[in-house]
Design a protein around this motif. Sequence first.
Motif, PDB file in Angstrom:
ATOM      1  N   GLN A   1       0.836  -1.201   0.000  1.00 27.13           N
ATOM      2  CA  GLN A   1       0.000   0.000   0.000  1.00 27.13           C
ATOM      3  C   GLN A   1       0.876   1.258   0.000  1.00 27.13           C
ATOM      4  O   GLN A   1       0.619   2.205  -0.744  1.00 27.13           O
ATOM      5  CB  GLN A   1      -0.927   0.014   1.223  1.00 27.13           C
ATOM      6  CG  GLN A   1      -1.740   1.289   1.328  1.00 27.13           C
ATOM      7  CD  GLN A   1      -2.325   1.496   2.705  1.00 27.13           C
ATOM      8  OE1 GLN A   1      -1.776   1.059   3.711  1.00 27.13           O
ATOM      9  NE2 GLN A   1      -3.444   2.209   2.746  1.00 27.13           N
ATOM     10  N   LEU A   2       1.919   1.270   0.808  1.00 24.75           N
ATOM     11  CA  LEU A   2       2.803   2.429   0.874  1.00 24.75           C
ATOM     12  C   LEU A   2       3.570   2.615  -0.437  1.00 24.75           C
ATOM     13  O   LEU A   2       3.734   3.748  -0.906  1.00 24.75           O
ATOM     14  CB  LEU A   2       3.764   2.301   2.058  1.00 24.75           C
ATOM     15  CG  LEU A   2       3.105   2.350   3.446  1.00 24.75           C
ATOM     16  CD1 LEU A   2       4.136   2.078   4.533  1.00 24.75           C
ATOM     17  CD2 LEU A   2       2.405   3.673   3.678  1.00 24.75           C
ATOM     18  N   ILE A   3       4.011   1.540  -1.040  1.00 26.91           N
ATOM     19  CA  ILE A   3       4.688   1.619  -2.341  1.00 26.91           C
ATOM     20  C   ILE A   3       3.726   2.201  -3.379  1.00 26.91           C
ATOM     21  O   ILE A   3       4.091   3.081  -4.164  1.00 26.91           O
ATOM     22  CB  ILE A   3       5.192   0.226  -2.795  1.00 26.91           C
ATOM     23  CG1 ILE A   3       6.345  -0.243  -1.926  1.00 26.91           C
ATOM     24  CG2 ILE A   3       5.580   0.236  -4.275  1.00 26.91           C
ATOM     25  CD1 ILE A   3       7.632   0.533  -2.117  1.00 26.91           C
ATOM     26  N   SER A   4       2.502   1.717  -3.373  1.00 29.38           N
ATOM     27  CA  SER A   4       1.498   2.196  -4.328  1.00 29.38           C
ATOM     28  C   SER A   4       1.257   3.699  -4.158  1.00 29.38           C
ATOM     29  O   SER A   4       1.215   4.450  -5.139  1.00 29.38           O
ATOM     30  CB  SER A   4       0.201   1.416  -4.136  1.00 29.38           C
ATOM     31  OG  SER A   4      -0.804   1.920  -4.972  1.00 29.38           O
ATOM     32  N   LYS A   5       1.107   4.141  -2.936  1.00 30.50           N
ATOM     33  CA  LYS A   5       0.865   5.560  -2.675  1.00 30.50           C
ATOM     34  C   LYS A   5       2.091   6.412  -3.027  1.00 30.50           C
ATOM     35  O   LYS A   5       1.955   7.514  -3.543  1.00 30.50           O
ATOM     36  CB  LYS A   5       0.434   5.786  -1.233  1.00 30.50           C
ATOM     37  CG  LYS A   5      -0.968   5.254  -0.970  1.00 30.50           C
ATOM     38  CD  LYS A   5      -1.495   5.683   0.357  1.00 30.50           C
ATOM     39  CE  LYS A   5      -2.905   5.186   0.568  1.00 30.50           C
ATOM     40  NZ  LYS A   5      -3.881   5.700  -0.371  1.00 30.50           N
ATOM     41  N   ARG A   6       3.277   5.903  -2.751  1.00 28.65           N
ATOM     42  CA  ARG A   6       4.494   6.637  -3.114  1.00 28.65           C
ATOM     43  C   ARG A   6       4.587   6.764  -4.630  1.00 28.65           C
ATOM     44  O   ARG A   6       4.954   7.812  -5.157  1.00 28.65           O
ATOM     45  CB  ARG A   6       5.727   5.935  -2.553  1.00 28.65           C
ATOM     46  CG  ARG A   6       7.028   6.703  -2.845  1.00 28.65           C
ATOM     47  CD  ARG A   6       8.212   6.112  -2.147  1.00 28.65           C
ATOM     48  NE  ARG A   6       8.484   4.769  -2.655  1.00 28.65           N
ATOM     49  CZ  ARG A   6       9.331   3.933  -2.092  1.00 28.65           C
ATOM     50  NH1 ARG A   6       9.999   4.266  -0.998  1.00 28.65           N
ATOM     51  NH2 ARG A   6       9.538   2.743  -2.612  1.00 28.65           N
ATOM     52  N   ASN A   7       4.229   5.716  -5.344  1.00 25.31           N
ATOM     53  CA  ASN A   7       4.244   5.766  -6.802  1.00 25.31           C
ATOM     54  C   ASN A   7       3.192   6.728  -7.346  1.00 25.31           C
ATOM     55  O   ASN A   7       3.412   7.378  -8.372  1.00 25.31           O
ATOM     56  CB  ASN A   7       4.079   4.376  -7.396  1.00 25.31           C
ATOM     57  CG  ASN A   7       5.321   3.530  -7.209  1.00 25.31           C
ATOM     58  OD1 ASN A   7       6.413   4.047  -6.969  1.00 25.31           O
ATOM     59  ND2 ASN A   7       5.159   2.225  -7.305  1.00 25.31           N
ATOM     60  N   GLU A   8       2.042   6.828  -6.682  1.00 26.33           N
ATOM     61  CA  GLU A   8       1.028   7.813  -7.074  1.00 26.33           C
ATOM     62  C   GLU A   8       1.580   9.230  -6.949  1.00 26.33           C
ATOM     63  O   GLU A   8       1.334  10.076  -7.800  1.00 26.33           O
ATOM     64  CB  GLU A   8      -0.226   7.676  -6.204  1.00 26.33           C
ATOM     65  CG  GLU A   8      -1.099   6.497  -6.535  1.00 26.33           C
ATOM     66  CD  GLU A   8      -2.288   6.376  -5.582  1.00 26.33           C
ATOM     67  OE1 GLU A   8      -2.781   7.409  -5.095  1.00 26.33           O
ATOM     68  OE2 GLU A   8      -2.711   5.240  -5.334  1.00 26.33           O
ATOM     69  N   VAL A   9       2.330   9.494  -5.877  1.00 27.52           N
ATOM     70  CA  VAL A   9       2.945  10.807  -5.687  1.00 27.52           C
ATOM     71  C   VAL A   9       3.939  11.080  -6.809  1.00 27.52           C
ATOM     72  O   VAL A   9       3.947  12.167  -7.399  1.00 27.52           O
ATOM     73  CB  VAL A   9       3.628  10.902  -4.300  1.00 27.52           C
ATOM     74  CG1 VAL A   9       4.510  12.138  -4.198  1.00 27.52           C
ATOM     75  CG2 VAL A   9       2.581  10.906  -3.191  1.00 27.52           C
ATOM     76  N   LYS A  10       4.767  10.106  -7.125  1.00 29.27           N
ATOM     77  CA  LYS A  10       5.745  10.283  -8.203  1.00 29.27           C
ATOM     78  C   LYS A  10       5.051  10.530  -9.533  1.00 29.27           C
ATOM     79  O   LYS A  10       5.480  11.377 -10.321  1.00 29.27           O
ATOM     80  CB  LYS A  10       6.656   9.057  -8.302  1.00 29.27           C
ATOM     81  CG  LYS A  10       7.655   8.954  -7.181  1.00 29.27           C
ATOM     82  CD  LYS A  10       8.503   7.704  -7.326  1.00 29.27           C
ATOM     83  CE  LYS A  10       9.487   7.575  -6.174  1.00 29.27           C
ATOM     84  NZ  LYS A  10      10.315   6.361  -6.295  1.00 29.27           N
ATOM     85  N   ASN A  11       3.999   9.787  -9.788  1.00 27.97           N
ATOM     86  CA  ASN A  11       3.261   9.958 -11.030  1.00 27.97           C
ATOM     87  C   ASN A  11       2.592  11.337 -11.093  1.00 27.97           C
ATOM     88  O   ASN A  11       2.603  11.984 -12.141  1.00 27.97           O
ATOM     89  CB  ASN A  11       2.217   8.850 -11.179  1.00 27.97           C
ATOM     90  CG  ASN A  11       1.423   9.004 -12.452  1.00 27.97           C
ATOM     91  OD1 ASN A  11       0.372   9.637 -12.472  1.00 27.97           O
ATOM     92  ND2 ASN A  11       1.930   8.421 -13.526  1.00 27.97           N
ATOM     93  N   ALA A  12       2.032  11.758  -9.989  1.00 26.73           N
ATOM     94  CA  ALA A  12       1.389  13.079  -9.954  1.00 26.73           C
ATOM     95  C   ALA A  12       2.423  14.175 -10.181  1.00 26.73           C
ATOM     96  O   ALA A  12       2.151  15.163 -10.879  1.00 26.73           O
ATOM     97  CB  ALA A  12       0.660  13.280  -8.628  1.00 26.73           C
TER      98      ALA A  12
END
Length: 181
Positions: free
Chosen positions: A21-32
């Motif tokens: 879950q944390l990896i997914s959210k960190r990747n969302e931040v990078k993508n944003a």
Amino acid sequence: MFWAIGAVLVLALFAVLTYNQLISKRNEVKNAWATIDTQLQRRFDLIPNLVETVKGYMEHEKGVLEAVTKARTAFMNADSVKDQAAAENMMAGALKSLFAVSENYPDLKASQNFMMLQEELAGTENKIAYARQRYNNSVMDYNTALQVFPNNIFANMFNFQAADSFAIENEEARKAVRVSF
């Protein structure tokens, strides 16, 4: 015995799910952030065309043109989210000044190239605003996931770091440009 093995398995499963879950959210931040970066790059690619169009009309307004060029250079040399945000804020102020000064040049305002570039920049500004909002929402979700219990235990264990929001640091950038004739 089975109880202990079951507890370890549940804990391991929870750790894996939390980590993912944390990896997914960190990747969302990078993508944003990549979305913001793309829109800012688009804006900065339009700037030389705008400056060239404006140059002939406002030769004595060099300070405004230099501010736009300086902000573009700062963005191109920025290495971090914070540096890019500062350069973006500098560019927003420079563009406000540029468009405010352009009000004094009726021929420039009537120029097809200038109107087209101004329209392109306005569309890009809207995309940047949306991308900023999406980025800040992603950062908030990610940072919240890092801070809530028991995620915070696993976040610390796996060395997850909080992300920075995109914020306007310069008070001048918050003010509306005043146009007077």
